[in-house]
Design a protein around this motif. Structure first.
Motif: not given
Length: 409
Positions: A179-185, A212-215, A244-246
């Motif tokens: 998997v190249d890119s993934l959104l974990y929640v 990518a993540m938020a504060p 978390m977007l990776m």
């Protein structure tokens, strides 16, 4: 002699005419190219927008509708495969209901097809399979169920870190190698906008960013990391890893700076020594380890605004997420169990509305009015006072997904 001169002049005249014709053709060909395949990308894009044709439909360098129709009898059209959005979640214990509601919210609003990667304890697999198979008529997603797996050397320690199974997310780049890119929640996430929107942020990564993540907090005065942490953390208030977007290809390739050795370590090599050094100093488990990693590698993190990961902390003491006030909430994160108690009834109202919603178009369209009535009952709380931010994007998502013609979505 006179005949010979005439013959020479005739030959010269013919040659001159040939040269003039050749030059005229060279002058014309660039002009013709500008109207066909030789068009500049910027001009093609502007022309496509002017016609209302989306890039996904026409593709880069494609000609206009008339040209495509004119050539259709001679050339077969190649249909480009639609990109799948990969979404991962880890569920243990009593998290089945939350996880299913989260997945439902993703399916209801998203446009591109989804690929779910569900990591769950074995006793939950049959339940997940029965529920997700019952949604197969939608034909908008696929799913794969995985067991919970940790490195054998210290599997028990990893599994018990913070919450059961939560640290599984740290090993996703090593497990999902293709998997190249993934959104974990987290399981307690609700999508109020299409997954497509946050997925598009991958294109905004610069060459060094891998995730990518938020504060964790917008207001330092109520921040946890800046007041209590006993370890390094990212930025002024740390980051929250619930959304978390990776780009996992980059994560697997990168060598990370760290405070354990002068040698940079790859993702698969840094996790164990990181836990060994900090396990007595961390409170929030895997999230703390991620904060430590990005403290030493700040150039690798893309920080998105708080409305992509909106939590009770953003309104429990008064509103402090400006982006949500302006645009509404994009992704709701009901941590601290607020979907299941009466401490934050605004969060619970949204959760219950989506949990009880079916996939029928009329049911989705009729979601808003009763939800707004429920939210109006929560104005005695700080979060309830700004209840309109909970439905602003939800209203837009329903309108865009279900009220617009397919060509305009």
């Amino acid at each position: 002699m006179r005949r010979y001169l005439r013959l020479v002049l005739l030959c010269l005249g013919c040659g001159l005419c040939s040269l003039l014709y050749a030059f005229s053709q060279l002058a014309v060909s660039p002009e013709e190219g500008a109207g066909g395949r030789g068009v500049k990308p910027q001009a093609a894009a502007a022309s496509s927008l002017a016609r209302g044709v989306r890039g996904a439909a026409g593709g880069p360098g494609s000609a206009g509708p008339a040209a495509r129709l004119g050539r259709s009898h001679r050339y077969s059209l190649k249909i480009q495969p639609v990109e799948k959005m990969h979404l991962a979640v880890v569920a243990c214990g009593e998290r089945l209901g939350e996880t299913v509601t989260m997945l439902k919210s993703a399916v209801i609003f998203s446009i591109k097809p989804l690929q779910f990667h569900v990591f769950a304890e074995e006793q939950l697999h049959d339940s997940f399979r029965d529920i997700l198979d019952s949604w197969s008529f939608l034909q908008t997603f696929n799913y794969t169920l995985y067991p919970i797996t940790f490195p054998s050397e210290n599997a028990v320690e990893w599994k018990k870190l913070f919450k059961p199974c939560a640290s599984q997310r740290l090993f996703l780049p090593l497990i999902l190698k293709d998997v190249d890119s993934l959104l974990y929640v987290d399981t307690d996430i609700l999508f109020l906008r299409p997954v497509d929107d946050i997925w598009s942020l991958l294109k905004r990564f610069n060459s060094t960013q891998i995730a990518a993540m938020a504060p964790e907090h917008e207001e330092p005065r109520i921040g946890w990391y800046n007041r209590f942490a006993r370890h390094p953390y990212y930025g002024k208030t740390g980051v929250n890893s619930g959304v978390m977007l990776m780009n996992m290809t980059r994560m697997r390739r990168k060598y990370f700076k760290n405070d354990m050795t002068t040698v940079r370590l790859r993702w698969g090599d840094i996790l164990r020594p990181l836990l060994k050094k900090y396990k007595l100093n961390i409170t929030w488990g895997d999230q703390d380890l991620l904060n430590i990693v990005f403290f030493h590698n700040p150039e690798s993190l893309f920080v998105f605004p708080c409305h992509w990961n909106y939590r009770p902390d953003h309104c429990i003491y008064g509103s402090n997420c400006q982006e949500a006030e302006e645009e509404g909430i994009f992704i709701l994160h009901g941590n601290r169990g607020v979907y299941h108690d009466d401490k934050q009834p605004a969060f619970r109202a949204v959760y219950e509305a989506l949990r009880n919603c079916s996939f029928e178009v009329d049911k989705v369209r009729s979601l808003l009015k009763p939800l707004e009535l429920e939210l109006q009952k929560t104005v005695h709380t700080y979060c309830g006072k700004i209840y309109k931010i909970f439905i602003k994007q939800l209203m837009k998502s329903i309108r865009d997904r279900y009220d617009k013609p397919p060509s305009e979505r």
